[in-house]
Design a protein around this motif. Structure first.
Motif, PDB file in Angstrom:
ATOM      1  N   HIS A   1       0.822  -1.220   0.000  1.00  0.00           N
ATOM      2  CA  HIS A   1       0.000   0.000   0.000  1.00  0.00           C
ATOM      3  C   HIS A   1       0.852   1.265   0.000  1.00  0.00           C
ATOM      4  CE1 HIS A   1      -2.963  -2.992   1.652  1.00  0.00           C
ATOM      5  NE2 HIS A   1      -3.458  -2.610   0.497  1.00  0.00           N
ATOM      6  N   HIS A   2       2.183   1.083  -0.051  1.00  0.00           N
ATOM      7  CA  HIS A   2       3.070   2.246  -0.149  1.00  0.00           C
ATOM      8  C   HIS A   2       3.654   2.381  -1.556  1.00  0.00           C
ATOM      9  CE1 HIS A   2       3.734   2.655   4.480  1.00  0.00           C
ATOM     10  NE2 HIS A   2       2.506   2.942   4.084  1.00  0.00           N
ATOM     11  N   PHE A   3       3.082   1.645  -2.512  1.00  0.00           N
ATOM     12  CA  PHE A   3       3.483   1.774  -3.916  1.00  0.00           C
ATOM     13  C   PHE A   3       2.336   2.432  -4.686  1.00  0.00           C
ATOM     14  CE2 PHE A   3       7.382  -0.728  -4.900  1.00  0.00           C
ATOM     15  CZ  PHE A   3       7.692  -1.102  -3.607  1.00  0.00           C
ATOM     16  N   SER A   4       2.684   3.349  -5.571  1.00  0.00           N
ATOM     17  CA  SER A   4       1.653   4.008  -6.374  1.00  0.00           C
ATOM     18  C   SER A   4       2.239   4.413  -7.722  1.00  0.00           C
ATOM     19  CB  SER A   4       1.155   5.271  -5.647  1.00  0.00           C
ATOM     20  OG  SER A   4       2.215   6.212  -5.552  1.00  0.00           O
ATOM     21  N   ALA A   5       1.359   4.673  -8.667  1.00  0.00           N
ATOM     22  CA  ALA A   5       1.784   5.272  -9.945  1.00  0.00           C
ATOM     23  C   ALA A   5       1.011   6.572 -10.104  1.00  0.00           C
ATOM     24  CB  ALA A   5       1.512   4.330 -11.108  1.00  0.00           C
ATOM     25  N   MET A   6       1.630   7.512 -10.812  1.00  0.00           N
ATOM     26  CA  MET A   6       1.066   8.874 -10.846  1.00  0.00           C
ATOM     27  C   MET A   6       0.022   9.050 -11.942  1.00  0.00           C
ATOM     28  SD  MET A   6       3.062  12.503 -11.130  1.00  0.00           S
ATOM     29  CE  MET A   6       3.082  12.780 -12.896  1.00  0.00           C
ATOM     30  N   THR A   7      -1.195   9.408 -11.526  1.00  0.00           N
ATOM     31  CA  THR A   7      -2.199   9.885 -12.486  1.00  0.00           C
ATOM     32  C   THR A   7      -2.629  11.305 -12.100  1.00  0.00           C
ATOM     33  OG1 THR A   7      -3.903   8.702 -11.217  1.00  0.00           O
ATOM     34  CG2 THR A   7      -3.124   7.644 -13.234  1.00  0.00           C
ATOM     35  N   ARG A   8      -1.839  11.941 -11.235  1.00  0.00           N
ATOM     36  CA  ARG A   8      -2.220  13.264 -10.743  1.00  0.00           C
ATOM     37  C   ARG A   8      -2.166  14.327 -11.850  1.00  0.00           C
ATOM     38  NH1 ARG A   8      -2.890  15.367  -5.573  1.00  0.00           N
ATOM     39  NH2 ARG A   8      -3.555  17.523  -5.752  1.00  0.00           N
ATOM     40  N   LEU A   9      -1.256  14.153 -12.808  1.00  0.00           N
ATOM     41  CA  LEU A   9      -1.235  15.146 -13.890  1.00  0.00           C
ATOM     42  C   LEU A   9      -2.531  15.058 -14.695  1.00  0.00           C
ATOM     43  CD1 LEU A   9       0.093  17.403 -15.413  1.00  0.00           C
ATOM     44  CD2 LEU A   9       1.449  15.738 -16.682  1.00  0.00           C
ATOM     45  N   ASP A  10      -3.009  13.846 -14.958  1.00  0.00           N
ATOM     46  CA  ASP A  10      -4.279  13.678 -15.667  1.00  0.00           C
ATOM     47  C   ASP A  10      -5.414  14.298 -14.845  1.00  0.00           C
ATOM     48  OD1 ASP A  10      -2.953  11.827 -17.605  1.00  0.00           O
ATOM     49  OD2 ASP A  10      -2.760  10.626 -15.795  1.00  0.00           O
ATOM     50  N   HIS A  11      -5.371  14.063 -13.547  1.00  0.00           N
ATOM     51  CA  HIS A  11      -6.377  14.606 -12.627  1.00  0.00           C
ATOM     52  C   HIS A  11      -6.362  16.145 -12.677  1.00  0.00           C
ATOM     53  CE1 HIS A  11      -8.764  14.361  -8.804  1.00  0.00           C
ATOM     54  NE2 HIS A  11      -8.231  15.562  -8.625  1.00  0.00           N
ATOM     55  N   ASN A  12      -5.165  16.708 -12.563  1.00  0.00           N
ATOM     56  CA  ASN A  12      -5.052  18.176 -12.578  1.00  0.00           C
ATOM     57  C   ASN A  12      -5.514  18.752 -13.912  1.00  0.00           C
ATOM     58  OD1 ASN A  12      -4.033  18.121  -9.996  1.00  0.00           O
ATOM     59  ND2 ASN A  12      -1.922  18.560 -10.564  1.00  0.00           N
ATOM     60  N   ARG A  13      -5.171  18.047 -15.001  1.00  0.00           N
ATOM     61  CA  ARG A  13      -5.617  18.514 -16.324  1.00  0.00           C
ATOM     62  C   ARG A  13      -7.141  18.531 -16.405  1.00  0.00           C
ATOM     63  NH1 ARG A  13      -1.274  14.646 -19.466  1.00  0.00           N
ATOM     64  NH2 ARG A  13       0.367  16.209 -19.764  1.00  0.00           N
ATOM     65  N   ALA A  14      -7.764  17.480 -15.866  1.00  0.00           N
ATOM     66  CA  ALA A  14      -9.224  17.378 -15.907  1.00  0.00           C
ATOM     67  C   ALA A  14      -9.867  18.493 -15.073  1.00  0.00           C
ATOM     68  CB  ALA A  14      -9.667  16.006 -15.391  1.00  0.00           C
ATOM     69  N   VAL A  15      -9.325  18.730 -13.883  1.00  0.00           N
ATOM     70  CA  VAL A  15      -9.857  19.785 -13.003  1.00  0.00           C
ATOM     71  C   VAL A  15      -9.766  21.135 -13.715  1.00  0.00           C
ATOM     72  CG1 VAL A  15      -9.376  21.078 -10.876  1.00  0.00           C
ATOM     73  CG2 VAL A  15      -9.391  18.565 -10.839  1.00  0.00           C
ATOM     74  N   SER A  16      -8.607  21.396 -14.289  1.00  0.00           N
ATOM     75  CA  SER A  16      -8.374  22.696 -14.908  1.00  0.00           C
ATOM     76  C   SER A  16      -9.252  22.908 -16.143  1.00  0.00           C
ATOM     77  CB  SER A  16      -6.885  22.787 -15.277  1.00  0.00           C
ATOM     78  OG  SER A  16      -6.629  23.997 -15.913  1.00  0.00           O
ATOM     79  N   LEU A  17      -9.390  21.865 -16.955  1.00  0.00           N
ATOM     80  CA  LEU A  17     -10.208  21.994 -18.165  1.00  0.00           C
ATOM     81  C   LEU A  17     -11.679  22.237 -17.799  1.00  0.00           C
ATOM     82  CD1 LEU A  17     -10.573  21.861 -21.220  1.00  0.00           C
ATOM     83  CD2 LEU A  17     -10.522  19.365 -21.081  1.00  0.00           C
ATOM     84  N   LEU A  18     -12.161  21.507 -16.802  1.00  0.00           N
ATOM     85  CA  LEU A  18     -13.551  21.693 -16.362  1.00  0.00           C
ATOM     86  C   LEU A  18     -13.753  23.107 -15.818  1.00  0.00           C
ATOM     87  CD1 LEU A  18     -16.387  20.591 -15.662  1.00  0.00           C
ATOM     88  CD2 LEU A  18     -15.424  19.745 -13.496  1.00  0.00           C
ATOM     89  N   ALA A  19     -12.802  23.567 -15.022  1.00  0.00           N
ATOM     90  CA  ALA A  19     -12.921  24.911 -14.439  1.00  0.00           C
ATOM     91  C   ALA A  19     -12.950  25.959 -15.548  1.00  0.00           C
ATOM     92  CB  ALA A  19     -11.749  25.165 -13.486  1.00  0.00           C
ATOM     93  N   ARG A  20     -12.035  25.859 -16.488  1.00  0.00           N
ATOM     94  CA  ARG A  20     -11.970  26.873 -17.556  1.00  0.00           C
ATOM     95  C   ARG A  20     -13.253  26.856 -18.386  1.00  0.00           C
ATOM     96  NH1 ARG A  20      -7.869  25.103 -20.788  1.00  0.00           N
ATOM     97  NH2 ARG A  20      -7.083  23.596 -19.308  1.00  0.00           N
ATOM     98  N   HIS A  21     -13.752  25.665 -18.690  1.00  0.00           N
ATOM     99  CA  HIS A  21     -14.944  25.568 -19.548  1.00  0.00           C
ATOM    100  C   HIS A  21     -16.187  26.146 -18.868  1.00  0.00           C
ATOM    101  CE1 HIS A  21     -17.405  24.046 -22.803  1.00  0.00           C
ATOM    102  NE2 HIS A  21     -18.227  23.503 -21.913  1.00  0.00           N
ATOM    103  N   THR A  22     -16.243  26.047 -17.553  1.00  0.00           N
ATOM    104  CA  THR A  22     -17.433  26.529 -16.845  1.00  0.00           C
ATOM    105  C   THR A  22     -17.228  27.941 -16.281  1.00  0.00           C
ATOM    106  OG1 THR A  22     -16.661  25.442 -14.814  1.00  0.00           O
ATOM    107  CG2 THR A  22     -18.225  24.210 -16.184  1.00  0.00           C
ATOM    108  N   GLY A  23     -16.100  28.560 -16.596  1.00  0.00           N
ATOM    109  CA  GLY A  23     -15.852  29.932 -16.140  1.00  0.00           C
ATOM    110  C   GLY A  23     -15.571  30.026 -14.650  1.00  0.00           C
ATOM    111  N   HIS A  24     -14.998  28.987 -14.093  1.00  0.00           N
ATOM    112  CA  HIS A  24     -14.662  28.990 -12.669  1.00  0.00           C
ATOM    113  C   HIS A  24     -13.160  28.808 -12.502  1.00  0.00           C
ATOM    114  CE1 HIS A  24     -18.998  28.412 -12.361  1.00  0.00           C
ATOM    115  NE2 HIS A  24     -18.894  28.838 -11.107  1.00  0.00           N
ATOM    116  N   HIS A  25     -12.755  28.738 -11.229  1.00  0.00           N
ATOM    117  CA  HIS A  25     -11.340  28.502 -10.940  1.00  0.00           C
ATOM    118  C   HIS A  25     -11.161  27.065 -10.452  1.00  0.00           C
ATOM    119  CE1 HIS A  25      -7.406  28.750  -8.982  1.00  0.00           C
ATOM    120  NE2 HIS A  25      -7.155  29.612  -9.953  1.00  0.00           N
ATOM    121  N   ALA A  26      -9.969  26.529 -10.678  1.00  0.00           N
ATOM    122  CA  ALA A  26      -9.701  25.127 -10.310  1.00  0.00           C
ATOM    123  C   ALA A  26     -10.041  24.841  -8.842  1.00  0.00           C
ATOM    124  CB  ALA A  26      -8.236  24.796 -10.589  1.00  0.00           C
ATOM    125  N   HIS A  27      -9.848  25.819  -7.958  1.00  0.00           N
ATOM    126  CA  HIS A  27     -10.091  25.528  -6.537  1.00  0.00           C
ATOM    127  C   HIS A  27     -11.582  25.346  -6.228  1.00  0.00           C
ATOM    128  CE1 HIS A  27     -10.818  29.928  -6.064  1.00  0.00           C
ATOM    129  NE2 HIS A  27     -11.621  29.508  -5.104  1.00  0.00           N
TER     130      HIS A  27
END
Ligand code: NDP
Length: 332
Positions: free
Chosen positions: A152-178
Protein backbone atom coordinates in the motif's frame (compact mmCIF):
# COMPACT_ATOMS: atom_id res chain seq x y z
CA UNK A 1 12.77 27.68 14.37
CA UNK A 2 13.54 24.01 15.05
CA UNK A 3 14.06 21.87 12.00
CA UNK A 4 13.13 18.22 11.81
CA UNK A 5 15.30 15.20 11.04
CA UNK A 6 16.08 15.21 7.31
CA UNK A 7 13.94 13.05 5.07
CA UNK A 8 15.70 11.10 2.33
CA UNK A 9 14.10 11.46 -1.10
CA UNK A 10 15.39 9.36 -4.02
CA UNK A 11 14.83 10.53 -7.58
CA UNK A 12 15.65 8.33 -10.57
CA UNK A 13 16.15 9.89 -14.00
CA UNK A 14 17.36 12.91 -12.03
CA UNK A 15 19.12 14.55 -14.97
CA UNK A 16 16.16 14.10 -17.34
CA UNK A 17 13.48 16.62 -18.22
CA UNK A 18 11.17 15.98 -15.27
CA UNK A 19 14.05 15.36 -12.86
CA UNK A 20 15.57 18.73 -13.73
CA UNK A 21 12.25 20.50 -13.16
CA UNK A 22 11.71 18.63 -9.89
CA UNK A 23 15.07 18.76 -8.13
CA UNK A 24 15.09 22.53 -7.59
CA UNK A 25 11.55 22.54 -6.23
CA UNK A 26 12.39 19.77 -3.77
CA UNK A 27 15.50 21.72 -2.70
CA UNK A 28 13.29 24.79 -2.16
CA UNK A 29 10.99 22.89 0.20
CA UNK A 30 8.02 22.55 -2.14
CA UNK A 31 7.73 18.80 -1.64
CA UNK A 32 7.51 18.37 2.12
CA UNK A 33 7.22 21.91 3.42
CA UNK A 34 9.39 24.78 4.52
CA UNK A 35 10.41 23.21 7.85
CA UNK A 36 11.44 19.83 6.50
CA UNK A 37 15.11 19.39 5.53
CA UNK A 38 15.75 16.85 2.80
CA UNK A 39 18.64 14.73 1.62
CA UNK A 40 18.28 14.32 -2.13
CA UNK A 41 19.40 11.00 -3.59
CA UNK A 42 19.86 11.70 -7.29
CA UNK A 43 20.08 8.52 -9.34
CA UNK A 44 21.07 8.24 -12.98
CA UNK A 45 22.45 5.79 -15.50
CA UNK A 46 26.20 5.94 -16.27
CA UNK A 47 25.55 7.64 -19.63
CA UNK A 48 24.01 10.62 -17.81
CA UNK A 49 26.85 11.03 -15.29
CA UNK A 50 27.97 14.44 -16.59
CA UNK A 51 24.53 16.08 -16.59
CA UNK A 52 23.99 14.52 -13.16
CA UNK A 53 27.19 16.12 -11.86
CA UNK A 54 26.13 19.41 -13.47
CA UNK A 55 22.79 19.17 -11.66
CA UNK A 56 24.62 18.74 -8.37
CA UNK A 57 26.69 21.85 -9.16
CA UNK A 58 23.54 23.86 -9.84
CA UNK A 59 21.87 22.61 -6.68
CA UNK A 60 24.99 23.53 -4.68
CA UNK A 61 24.78 26.98 -6.24
CA UNK A 62 21.27 27.43 -4.81
CA UNK A 63 22.69 27.38 -1.24
CA UNK A 64 19.24 26.04 -0.33
CA UNK A 65 18.76 26.06 3.45
CA UNK A 66 16.56 22.94 3.44
CA UNK A 67 18.86 20.86 1.24
CA UNK A 68 20.81 19.05 3.94
CA UNK A 69 22.89 16.87 1.64
CA UNK A 70 23.04 15.36 -1.85
CA UNK A 71 23.86 11.78 -2.81
CA UNK A 72 24.49 11.59 -6.57
CA UNK A 73 25.02 8.08 -7.83
CA UNK A 74 24.61 5.50 -10.55
CA UNK A 75 24.47 2.71 -7.97
CA UNK A 76 20.92 1.73 -7.01
CA UNK A 77 21.77 0.38 -3.56
CA UNK A 78 23.54 3.60 -2.66
CA UNK A 79 20.77 5.62 -4.31
CA UNK A 80 17.95 3.90 -2.42
CA UNK A 81 19.93 3.56 0.83
CA UNK A 82 17.60 4.30 3.76
CA UNK A 83 15.25 6.45 1.67
CA UNK A 84 11.81 7.50 2.93
CA UNK A 85 10.46 8.37 -0.53
CA UNK A 86 11.40 6.93 -3.93
CA UNK A 87 10.29 8.92 -6.95
CA UNK A 88 10.86 6.62 -9.93
CA UNK A 89 10.93 8.99 -12.88
CA UNK A 90 13.66 7.58 -15.14
CA UNK A 91 12.54 5.20 -17.87
CA UNK A 92 13.60 4.31 -21.38
CA UNK A 93 11.74 6.49 -23.89
CA UNK A 94 10.19 4.95 -26.98
CA UNK A 95 12.57 5.09 -29.95
CA UNK A 96 11.57 5.14 -33.59
CA UNK A 97 10.63 1.70 -34.81
CA UNK A 98 10.23 0.37 -31.27
CA UNK A 99 6.99 -1.50 -30.57
CA UNK A 100 5.07 -0.61 -27.42
CA UNK A 101 5.54 -4.21 -26.27
CA UNK A 102 9.37 -3.87 -26.63
CA UNK A 103 9.24 -0.72 -24.51
CA UNK A 104 7.11 -2.48 -21.92
CA UNK A 105 9.66 -5.25 -21.53
CA UNK A 106 12.71 -2.98 -21.50
CA UNK A 107 11.16 -0.87 -18.77
CA UNK A 108 9.82 -3.87 -16.87
CA UNK A 109 13.42 -5.11 -16.51
CA UNK A 110 14.53 -1.67 -15.27
CA UNK A 111 11.73 -1.54 -12.69
CA UNK A 112 12.34 -5.14 -11.58
CA UNK A 113 15.94 -4.19 -10.77
CA UNK A 114 14.74 -1.07 -8.96
CA UNK A 115 12.19 -3.06 -6.93
CA UNK A 116 14.94 -5.46 -5.86
CA UNK A 117 17.21 -2.57 -4.87
CA UNK A 118 14.41 -0.89 -2.90
CA UNK A 119 13.81 -4.19 -1.11
CA UNK A 120 17.50 -4.39 -0.16
CA UNK A 121 18.27 -0.79 0.65
CA UNK A 122 15.26 1.45 1.39
CA UNK A 123 13.54 2.06 4.71
CA UNK A 124 10.81 -0.55 5.33
CA UNK A 125 8.18 2.21 5.29
CA UNK A 126 9.43 3.75 2.03
CA UNK A 127 6.69 5.27 -0.13
CA UNK A 128 7.16 4.79 -3.86
CA UNK A 129 5.72 6.83 -6.73
CA UNK A 130 6.25 5.62 -10.29
CA UNK A 131 6.19 8.21 -13.08
CA UNK A 132 8.30 6.51 -15.78
CA UNK A 133 6.04 4.97 -18.39
CA UNK A 134 4.19 2.64 -18.63
CA UNK A 135 3.80 3.85 -15.05
CA UNK A 136 1.05 1.51 -13.79
CA UNK A 137 2.74 -1.65 -15.05
CA UNK A 138 6.18 -0.47 -13.93
CA UNK A 139 4.76 0.03 -10.41
CA UNK A 140 3.38 -3.51 -10.44
CA UNK A 141 6.74 -4.93 -11.51
CA UNK A 142 8.68 -2.94 -8.89
CA UNK A 143 6.32 -4.00 -6.09
CA UNK A 144 6.46 -7.63 -7.17
CA UNK A 145 10.21 -7.62 -6.52
CA UNK A 146 9.91 -6.07 -3.07
CA UNK A 147 8.11 -8.69 -0.95
CA UNK A 148 9.03 -7.09 2.38
CA UNK A 149 7.83 -3.59 1.53
CA UNK A 150 4.25 -2.46 2.11
CA UNK A 151 2.19 -2.92 -1.09
CA UNK A 152 0.00 0.00 0.00
CA UNK A 153 3.07 2.25 -0.15
CA UNK A 154 3.48 1.77 -3.92
CA UNK A 155 1.65 4.01 -6.37
CA UNK A 156 1.78 5.27 -9.95
CA UNK A 157 1.07 8.87 -10.85
CA UNK A 158 -2.20 9.89 -12.49
CA UNK A 159 -2.22 13.26 -10.74
CA UNK A 160 -1.24 15.15 -13.89
CA UNK A 161 -4.28 13.68 -15.67
CA UNK A 162 -6.38 14.61 -12.63
CA UNK A 163 -5.05 18.18 -12.58
CA UNK A 164 -5.62 18.51 -16.32
CA UNK A 165 -9.22 17.38 -15.91
CA UNK A 166 -9.86 19.78 -13.00
CA UNK A 167 -8.37 22.70 -14.91
CA UNK A 168 -10.21 21.99 -18.17
CA UNK A 169 -13.55 21.69 -16.36
CA UNK A 170 -12.92 24.91 -14.44
CA UNK A 171 -11.97 26.87 -17.56
CA UNK A 172 -14.94 25.57 -19.55
CA UNK A 173 -17.43 26.53 -16.84
CA UNK A 174 -15.85 29.93 -16.14
CA UNK A 175 -14.66 28.99 -12.67
CA UNK A 176 -11.34 28.50 -10.94
CA UNK A 177 -9.70 25.13 -10.31
CA UNK A 178 -10.09 25.53 -6.54
CA UNK A 179 -13.90 25.46 -6.98
CA UNK A 180 -13.84 21.97 -8.53
CA UNK A 181 -14.33 18.81 -6.42
CA UNK A 182 -14.82 15.10 -7.00
CA UNK A 183 -13.07 14.54 -10.33
CA UNK A 184 -11.76 11.00 -10.86
CA UNK A 185 -9.25 9.45 -13.25
CA UNK A 186 -9.92 5.72 -13.53
CA UNK A 187 -7.45 3.15 -14.84
CA UNK A 188 -4.24 3.43 -16.79
CA UNK A 189 -2.00 6.48 -17.25
CA UNK A 190 -2.47 6.17 -21.01
CA UNK A 191 -4.98 7.24 -23.62
CA UNK A 192 -7.49 4.63 -22.34
CA UNK A 193 -7.74 6.40 -18.94
CA UNK A 194 -11.29 7.46 -18.07
CA UNK A 195 -11.69 10.99 -16.69
CA UNK A 196 -15.04 10.82 -14.88
CA UNK A 197 -17.21 13.85 -14.07
CA UNK A 198 -20.27 11.96 -12.75
CA UNK A 199 -19.45 12.86 -9.14
CA UNK A 200 -17.71 16.17 -9.81
CA UNK A 201 -19.03 19.53 -8.67
CA UNK A 202 -18.12 23.09 -9.63
CA UNK A 203 -18.80 25.72 -6.99
CA UNK A 204 -21.11 23.19 -5.33
CA UNK A 205 -23.18 22.34 -8.43
CA UNK A 206 -23.02 18.98 -10.26
CA UNK A 207 -20.56 19.34 -13.14
CA UNK A 208 -22.74 17.37 -15.54
CA UNK A 209 -25.56 19.90 -15.04
CA UNK A 210 -23.20 22.71 -16.05
CA UNK A 211 -21.75 21.19 -19.22
CA UNK A 212 -23.30 19.65 -22.31
CA UNK A 213 -23.14 15.85 -22.46
CA UNK A 214 -21.66 16.17 -25.98
CA UNK A 215 -18.88 18.43 -24.65
CA UNK A 216 -18.15 15.93 -21.90
CA UNK A 217 -17.98 12.90 -24.20
CA UNK A 218 -16.56 14.42 -27.38
CA UNK A 219 -14.27 17.18 -26.10
CA UNK A 220 -13.46 16.78 -22.41
CA UNK A 221 -12.66 13.06 -22.31
CA UNK A 222 -10.45 12.97 -25.45
CA UNK A 223 -8.71 16.24 -24.54
CA UNK A 224 -7.68 14.96 -21.12
CA UNK A 225 -6.65 11.61 -22.61
CA UNK A 226 -4.54 13.24 -25.31
CA UNK A 227 -3.24 16.31 -23.53
CA UNK A 228 0.26 14.84 -23.19
CA UNK A 229 0.54 14.22 -26.95
CA UNK A 230 -0.69 17.75 -27.63
CA UNK A 231 2.05 19.24 -25.42
CA UNK A 232 4.67 17.16 -27.26
CA UNK A 233 3.29 18.42 -30.59
CA UNK A 234 3.45 22.07 -29.48
CA UNK A 235 6.66 22.01 -27.43
CA UNK A 236 8.65 19.39 -29.27
CA UNK A 237 9.22 17.58 -25.97
CA UNK A 238 7.00 15.95 -23.36
CA UNK A 239 5.57 17.94 -20.50
CA UNK A 240 8.12 18.38 -17.74
CA UNK A 241 7.09 21.34 -15.55
CA UNK A 242 3.49 20.17 -15.16
CA UNK A 243 4.58 16.55 -14.64
CA UNK A 244 7.03 17.63 -11.90
CA UNK A 245 4.30 19.80 -10.37
CA UNK A 246 1.85 16.87 -10.37
CA UNK A 247 4.42 14.66 -8.69
CA UNK A 248 4.83 17.26 -5.95
CA UNK A 249 1.03 17.38 -5.56
CA UNK A 250 0.88 13.57 -5.42
CA UNK A 251 3.48 13.32 -2.64
CA UNK A 252 2.11 16.27 -0.66
CA UNK A 253 -1.42 14.92 -0.76
CA UNK A 254 -0.28 11.43 0.24
CA UNK A 255 1.88 12.78 3.08
CA UNK A 256 -0.40 15.53 4.41
CA UNK A 257 -3.90 14.55 3.27
CA UNK A 258 -6.77 15.50 0.98
CA UNK A 259 -9.13 18.37 1.88
CA UNK A 260 -12.14 17.13 3.89
CA UNK A 261 -14.54 17.66 0.97
CA UNK A 262 -12.48 16.34 -1.92
CA UNK A 263 -10.45 13.41 -3.18
CA UNK A 264 -7.62 12.84 -5.62
CA UNK A 265 -6.67 10.16 -8.14
CA UNK A 266 -3.83 7.70 -7.57
CA UNK A 267 -2.98 4.45 -9.32
CA UNK A 268 -2.71 1.82 -6.58
CA UNK A 269 -2.84 -1.95 -6.33
CA UNK A 270 -6.38 -3.06 -7.22
CA UNK A 271 -8.03 -5.43 -4.77
CA UNK A 272 -11.50 -5.96 -6.20
CA UNK A 273 -13.18 -2.59 -5.50
CA UNK A 274 -15.45 -1.25 -8.24
CA UNK A 275 -15.19 -4.63 -9.97
CA UNK A 276 -11.47 -4.21 -10.71
CA UNK A 277 -9.82 -7.52 -9.86
CA UNK A 278 -6.40 -7.64 -8.17
CA UNK A 279 -3.12 -7.87 -10.03
CA UNK A 280 -2.91 -4.45 -11.69
CA UNK A 281 -2.19 -0.88 -10.60
CA UNK A 282 -5.40 0.99 -11.39
CA UNK A 283 -6.17 4.66 -10.80
CA UNK A 284 -9.00 5.17 -8.28
CA UNK A 285 -10.48 8.09 -6.36
CA UNK A 286 -8.70 8.13 -3.00
CA UNK A 287 -8.59 10.19 0.15
CA UNK A 288 -5.31 10.48 2.05
CA UNK A 289 -4.39 11.15 5.67
CA UNK A 290 -1.10 10.82 7.53
CA UNK A 291 0.73 9.08 4.72
CA UNK A 292 -1.94 6.48 3.98
CA UNK A 293 -4.53 6.39 1.22
CA UNK A 294 -8.01 4.95 1.23
CA UNK A 295 -10.27 4.27 -1.73
CA UNK A 296 -13.44 6.37 -1.91
CA UNK A 297 -16.16 3.73 -1.53
CA UNK A 298 -19.72 3.43 -2.73
CA UNK A 299 -19.74 5.74 -5.76
CA UNK A 300 -22.52 4.90 -8.16
CA UNK A 301 -21.12 3.78 -11.52
CA UNK A 302 -23.23 4.39 -14.65
CA UNK A 303 -23.16 1.98 -17.58
CA UNK A 304 -21.31 4.69 -19.57
CA UNK A 305 -18.61 4.78 -16.90
CA UNK A 306 -18.52 1.01 -16.45
CA UNK A 307 -17.74 0.47 -20.13
CA UNK A 308 -14.79 2.89 -20.01
CA UNK A 309 -13.49 1.58 -16.69
CA UNK A 310 -13.46 -1.93 -18.13
CA UNK A 311 -11.70 -0.84 -21.34
CA UNK A 312 -8.79 0.71 -19.46
CA UNK A 313 -8.69 -2.33 -17.12
CA UNK A 314 -8.42 -4.64 -20.15
CA UNK A 315 -5.46 -2.62 -21.43
CA UNK A 316 -3.71 -2.88 -18.05
CA UNK A 317 -4.18 -6.66 -17.98
CA UNK A 318 -2.81 -6.95 -21.52
CA UNK A 319 0.24 -4.93 -20.45
CA UNK A 320 0.69 -7.12 -17.40
CA UNK A 321 0.39 -10.30 -19.46
CA UNK A 322 3.19 -9.14 -21.75
CA UNK A 323 5.60 -8.90 -18.80
CA UNK A 324 4.16 -11.67 -16.62
CA UNK A 325 7.41 -13.66 -16.75
CA UNK A 326 9.23 -10.66 -15.25
CA UNK A 327 6.98 -10.44 -12.17
CA UNK A 328 8.83 -11.11 -8.93
CA UNK A 329 8.10 -13.28 -5.90
CA UNK A 330 5.70 -10.87 -4.19
CA UNK A 331 3.03 -11.19 -6.89
CA UNK A 332 4.34 -13.69 -9.48
P1 NDP B 1 11.42 12.70 -18.85
O1 NDP B 1 12.06 13.18 -17.61
O2 NDP B 1 10.75 13.69 -19.74
O3 NDP B 1 10.33 11.58 -18.51
C1 NDP B 1 10.67 10.51 -17.64
C2 NDP B 1 9.59 9.48 -17.67
O4 NDP B 1 8.40 10.04 -17.16
C3 NDP B 1 9.24 8.96 -19.06
O5 NDP B 1 9.03 7.56 -18.97
C4 NDP B 1 7.96 9.67 -19.36
O6 NDP B 1 7.14 8.93 -20.24
C5 NDP B 1 7.34 9.67 -18.00
N1 NDP B 1 6.15 10.47 -17.83
C6 NDP B 1 5.08 10.07 -17.12
N2 NDP B 1 4.13 10.98 -17.12
C7 NDP B 1 4.58 11.99 -17.85
C8 NDP B 1 4.02 13.20 -18.24
N3 NDP B 1 2.81 13.53 -17.88
N4 NDP B 1 4.74 14.02 -18.99
C9 NDP B 1 5.98 13.67 -19.38
N5 NDP B 1 6.56 12.51 -19.05
C10 NDP B 1 5.86 11.67 -18.30
O7 NDP B 1 12.45 11.84 -19.72
P2 NDP B 1 13.94 12.14 -20.11
O8 NDP B 1 14.23 11.19 -21.22
O9 NDP B 1 14.22 13.59 -20.21
O10 NDP B 1 14.74 11.65 -18.81
C11 NDP B 1 14.77 10.34 -18.37
C12 NDP B 1 16.00 10.14 -17.55
O11 NDP B 1 15.95 8.81 -17.09
C13 NDP B 1 17.29 10.33 -18.33
O12 NDP B 1 18.12 11.23 -17.64
C14 NDP B 1 17.91 8.93 -18.39
O13 NDP B 1 19.30 8.96 -18.22
C15 NDP B 1 17.23 8.23 -17.25
N6 NDP B 1 17.02 6.81 -17.53
C16 NDP B 1 17.16 5.95 -16.50
C17 NDP B 1 17.04 4.61 -16.72
C18 NDP B 1 17.24 3.68 -15.58
O14 NDP B 1 16.96 4.06 -14.48
N7 NDP B 1 17.75 2.49 -15.80
C19 NDP B 1 16.72 4.05 -18.03
C20 NDP B 1 16.53 5.03 -19.03
C21 NDP B 1 16.65 6.38 -18.76
P3 NDP B 1 7.12 9.18 -21.84
O15 NDP B 1 8.46 8.66 -22.35
O16 NDP B 1 5.97 8.34 -22.26
O17 NDP B 1 6.94 10.65 -22.03
Amino acid sequence: MTLRTPVRVALTGAAGNIGYALAFRIAAGDLLGSRQPVILHLIEVEAARRPLDALVMELDDCAAPLLHDIVATTDLDEGFGDVDWALLVGARPRRQGMERSDLLRVNARIFATQGQALERAAKRQVRVVVVGNPANTNALIALSHAPHLNPHHFSAMTRLDHNRAVSLLARHTGHHAHQVRGVTIWGNHSTTQYPDLHHATVAGRPALELVEWAWYTQTFIPEVQQRGAKVIEMRGASSAGSAANALIDHVQTWAYGTPHDDWTSMAVLAEGSYGIAGGVFYSFPVTCALGEYELVRGLEISSFSRERMEATDRELRRERDQVRDLLGPALG
